[in-house]
Design an enzyme around this catalytic site. Structure first.
Site, short mmCIF file in Angstrom:
data_model
loop_
_atom_site.label_atom_id
_atom_site.label_comp_id
_atom_site.label_asym_id
_atom_site.label_seq_id
_atom_site.Cartn_x
_atom_site.Cartn_y
_atom_site.Cartn_z
N ASP A 88 82.75 48.37 17.58
CA ASP A 88 81.79 47.66 16.74
C ASP A 88 81.73 48.43 15.42
O ASP A 88 81.38 49.62 15.42
CB ASP A 88 80.44 47.67 17.46
N ILE A 89 82.06 47.79 14.33
CA ILE A 89 82.18 48.51 13.05
C ILE A 89 80.85 49.14 12.61
O ILE A 89 80.84 50.15 11.92
CB ILE A 89 82.77 47.58 11.95
N ASN A 126 80.19 36.78 2.55
CA ASN A 126 80.43 35.49 1.89
C ASN A 126 80.03 35.65 0.42
O ASN A 126 79.46 36.67 0.04
CB ASN A 126 79.70 34.35 2.60
N ASP A 177 79.18 40.23 9.20
CA ASP A 177 78.21 40.29 8.10
C ASP A 177 76.78 40.41 8.66
O ASP A 177 76.00 41.30 8.27
CB ASP A 177 78.36 39.01 7.26
N THR A 224 89.26 36.55 9.53
CA THR A 224 89.86 36.12 10.81
C THR A 224 88.84 35.57 11.81
O THR A 224 89.19 35.26 12.94
CB THR A 224 90.64 37.27 11.48
N GLY A 225 87.59 35.45 11.39
CA GLY A 225 86.56 34.87 12.26
C GLY A 225 86.29 33.43 11.86
O GLY A 225 87.17 32.57 11.95
N VAL A 226 85.09 33.21 11.36
CA VAL A 226 84.67 31.86 10.95
C VAL A 226 85.60 31.30 9.86
O VAL A 226 85.82 30.08 9.80
CB VAL A 226 83.20 31.91 10.44
P1 ADP Z 1 85.03 35.80 8.18
O1 ADP Z 1 83.96 34.84 7.71
O2 ADP Z 1 85.58 36.65 7.05
O3 ADP Z 1 86.06 35.16 9.02
P2 ADP Z 1 83.67 36.90 10.56
O4 ADP Z 1 82.52 37.84 10.60
O5 ADP Z 1 83.46 35.53 11.11
O6 ADP Z 1 84.17 36.87 9.04
O7 ADP Z 1 84.90 37.56 11.33
C1 ADP Z 1 85.70 38.57 10.79
C2 ADP Z 1 86.22 39.46 11.92
O8 ADP Z 1 85.21 40.40 12.28
C3 ADP Z 1 86.58 38.72 13.18
O9 ADP Z 1 87.85 39.18 13.62
C4 ADP Z 1 85.48 39.11 14.16
O10 ADP Z 1 85.96 39.16 15.50
C5 ADP Z 1 85.14 40.50 13.69
N1 ADP Z 1 83.81 41.02 14.03
C6 ADP Z 1 82.66 40.36 14.32
N2 ADP Z 1 81.67 41.22 14.57
C7 ADP Z 1 82.18 42.49 14.43
C8 ADP Z 1 81.68 43.81 14.58
N3 ADP Z 1 80.41 44.04 14.89
N4 ADP Z 1 82.53 44.85 14.36
C9 ADP Z 1 83.82 44.64 14.04
N5 ADP Z 1 84.36 43.43 13.89
C10 ADP Z 1 83.56 42.36 14.09
#
Ligand code: ADP
Length: 172
Positions: free
Chosen positions: A9-10, A23, A33, A117-119
């Site tokens: 978890d970052i 965003n 975020d 790579t998420g939303v």
């Molecule tokens: P974006 O809108 O840029 O796609 P997201 O937050 O939806 O951003 O996802 C970006 C990446 O971060 C995804 O690969 C997701 O799995 C990852 N992610 C989500 N929560 C965490 C976290 N707490 N720590 C690290 N990576 C995360």
């Protein structure tokens, strides 16, 4: 530069800077975020408000407040629209502009999530290749170490495979 990938978890990382896949409003959102804003506390939103937003591919830096990380670098990645809307170039800019800010603040260690790579739906392998390539090409004094902070085993395996390929090539 040392480059590695971990599954974590970052928000838990004790590094000089973590990067937020923000965003364009910079006012928080879901995914990483939301997690970063929750962990940093309401001061982070207060610091982001006067910045007045940020264009896709650009980056802004704030303190990390309640995080272990000293700074948060906020960068809005491109939304994936099929790949012909400058997505690769914009994603590269996210990494480069974040590194530039980290260098300016002499950050020794920086951690990136998988921006877009998420939303935002950027295909994981293509995004990871850009991430590794752009960071490998960076020739600033800082950071000395970059961590790709993966949030799934699938992402970790992809990064490790790409890193292995890059490191083999750079040794030969
Ligand atoms: P974006 O809108 O840029 O796609 P997201 O937050 O939806 O951003 O996802 C970006 C990446 O971060 C995804 O690969 C997701 O799995 C990852 N992610 C989500 N929560 C965490 C976290 N707490 N720590 C690290 N990576 C995360």
């Amino acid at each position: 530069m040392i480059i590695r990938a971990i599954l974590e978890d970052i928000t838990a990382l004790a590094v000089d800077a973590i990067v937020n896949a923000a965003n364009c409003s910079l006012l928080g959102g879901g995914g990483v975020d939301g997690a970063i804003h929750r962990a940093a506390g309401p001061e982070l939103l207060k610091a982001c408000r006067p910045l007045g937003g940020c264009k896709t591919g650009e980056a802004r830096i704030t303190p990390g407040f309640r995080l272990s990380a000293k700074y948060v670098i906020h960068t809005p990645g491109p939304v994936w629209h099929g790949g012909n809307h400058r997505e690769p170039e914009l994603l590269r800019n996210c990494y480069r502009n974040s590194l530039e800010l980290a260098n300016g603040r002499q950050c020794r260690t920086v951690a990136f999530p998988g921006i877009s790579t998420g939303v935002y739906s950027y295909p994981l392998r293509a995004a990871s290749e850009i991430a590794v390539k752009t960071v490998s090409e960076w020739d600033g004094r800082f950071p000395e170490e970059t961590i790709f902070c993966c949030f799934s085993r699938e992402a970790l395996e992809i990064y490790q495979e790409i890193l292995k390929y890059h490191q083999t090539r750079s040794l030969s």
